[in-house]
Design a protein around this motif. Sequence first.
Motif, PDB file in Angstrom:
ATOM      1  N   ASN A  81       0.752  -1.208   0.088  1.00  0.00           N
ATOM      2  CA  ASN A  81       0.050   0.068   0.024  1.00  0.00           C
ATOM      3  C   ASN A  81       0.944   1.204  -0.076  1.00  0.00           C
ATOM      4  O   ASN A  81       0.780   2.249  -0.795  1.00  0.00           O
ATOM      5  CB  ASN A  81      -0.900   0.011   1.309  1.00  0.00           C
ATOM      6  N   ASN A  82       1.889   1.456   0.727  1.00  0.00           N
ATOM      7  CA  ASN A  82       2.878   2.164   0.612  1.00  0.00           C
ATOM      8  C   ASN A  82       3.416   2.770  -0.648  1.00  0.00           C
ATOM      9  O   ASN A  82       3.781   3.649  -1.044  1.00  0.00           O
ATOM     10  CB  ASN A  82       3.790   2.209   1.711  1.00  0.00           C
ATOM     11  N   ASP A  85       1.037   4.403  -2.855  1.00  0.00           N
ATOM     12  CA  ASP A  85       0.800   5.718  -2.410  1.00  0.00           C
ATOM     13  C   ASP A  85       2.265   6.472  -3.081  1.00  0.00           C
ATOM     14  O   ASP A  85       2.031   7.494  -3.648  1.00  0.00           O
ATOM     15  CB  ASP A  85       0.923   5.981  -0.946  1.00  0.00           C
ATOM     16  N   THR A  86       3.553   6.155  -3.083  1.00  0.00           N
ATOM     17  CA  THR A  86       4.654   6.565  -3.504  1.00  0.00           C
ATOM     18  C   THR A  86       4.214   6.736  -5.058  1.00  0.00           C
ATOM     19  O   THR A  86       4.771   7.790  -5.624  1.00  0.00           O
ATOM     20  CB  THR A  86       5.752   5.656  -3.213  1.00  0.00           C
ATOM     21  N   ILE A  88       1.878   6.907  -6.839  1.00  0.00           N
ATOM     22  CA  ILE A  88       0.593   8.083  -6.971  1.00  0.00           C
ATOM     23  C   ILE A  88       1.197   9.355  -6.868  1.00  0.00           C
ATOM     24  O   ILE A  88       1.357  10.250  -7.667  1.00  0.00           O
ATOM     25  CB  ILE A  88      -0.559   7.786  -6.105  1.00  0.00           C
ATOM     26  N   ASN A  89       2.077   9.799  -5.840  1.00  0.00           N
ATOM     27  CA  ASN A  89       2.846  10.934  -5.500  1.00  0.00           C
ATOM     28  C   ASN A  89       3.828  11.226  -6.647  1.00  0.00           C
ATOM     29  O   ASN A  89       4.105  12.364  -6.829  1.00  0.00           O
ATOM     30  CB  ASN A  89       3.466  10.902  -4.125  1.00  0.00           C
ATOM     31  N   GLY A 108      -5.211   0.890  -1.052  1.00  0.00           N
ATOM     32  CA  GLY A 108      -4.302   1.461  -1.947  1.00  0.00           C
ATOM     33  C   GLY A 108      -4.588   1.397  -3.640  1.00  0.00           C
ATOM     34  O   GLY A 108      -4.362   2.513  -4.402  1.00  0.00           O
ATOM     35  N   ASN A 111      -6.943   4.095  -4.025  1.00  0.00           N
ATOM     36  CA  ASN A 111      -6.355   5.539  -4.196  1.00  0.00           C
ATOM     37  C   ASN A 111      -5.694   5.890  -5.668  1.00  0.00           C
ATOM     38  O   ASN A 111      -5.511   6.768  -6.178  1.00  0.00           O
ATOM     39  CB  ASN A 111      -5.047   5.439  -3.198  1.00  0.00           C
TER      40      ASN A 111
END
Length: 340
Positions: A81-82, A85-86, A88-89, A108, A111
């Motif tokens: 999940n992290n 997110d990375t 996506i950023n 995740g 997102n």
Amino acid sequence: MKKIRIMLLMLILVVLIVGCGQQDTGTGVEDGKVLGVVMPNATHGFLGESIQHAEAATKLYAEEYGFEYQFLTSAESSEQNNQLDTLINQNVDAIVLWPHNGDEVRSGAQNVMDAGIPLIVYDRLIDGFEPTMEVMGDNFTIGEETGEYLNQYFANELAAGEVHILEFKGDNSTVPQQRSDGLKRTAHENIVIVQEFSTGWQRATAQEQMETFLTASSVEEIEAIKAIFTHDDEVVLGVLDAIMDYNGPAQLDIRLATGVGGRRENLDTFKPIKEGYAIDQVTYLFSPTMVRDAVEYGAKILNGESFSGLYLIDTMKIDESNEVEFRGSDIYKIRYESDL
């Protein structure tokens, strides 16, 4: 006037140079586009082989289509999940995701979709969630065909009464659930699953579980088992290890072991296991090379193509009757004879 003609000629030359530089090759991705590939980690077995093929395919298509990529693996769902997110950023342009467990990476994955990034989910699906595209082996059909194989193999016994079997699953993801559901749809009502085990896709775990069954069960219960239904070829080998090591009072009457994978290591045991222990084997094709399809779809999305829905990769039955033929197939050669 002469200066004007010279300036016009220079302008025409610049236009021609720019036009040639922008010529469409048909397979080029816009500069700066990035594909993220997110997978569980592993050093061996089906997943280990799959990682090798996924990384090789990512490099291959990156060179062919001209995009950049990030290839990420993780030990657990929270880390995955992290990673999502990375990505996506970092504003990547598409993501191929092989979830550890669908329910645990739902947030995740959502997102990713909320960020407007195309998402291809491979192998383990996320229940109640609709990504851009899903790519997977045909697990339900694998279960159905296994049920039909059991019906034919034990036709005489089923006409007379029950046939007891053991089931060795991989984990609690959608993959084994679909295979179990498929088997229950086609298997004869007299096929009785006496006990189910969750192996974590591990050969050693399956061996321990089979050994426990053989030592903790009554002679009558052990001798009633006629077949082993497993969800993975490595798991089959663990079960066979336990059978070969057994020296208890029961007279084993296990006649068939089923698996999934089509692994060379398992094909190599067909003949000696049949000769030494009177156990037939059948496996259903589920190659680690299939992950290349998911990566290729990601590359094509970056190249401007559109996809949606579920793409199922066909399986096939492999037993003693077609083992030699299968070893000569393209998919076998790609898996075992290619340089990735």
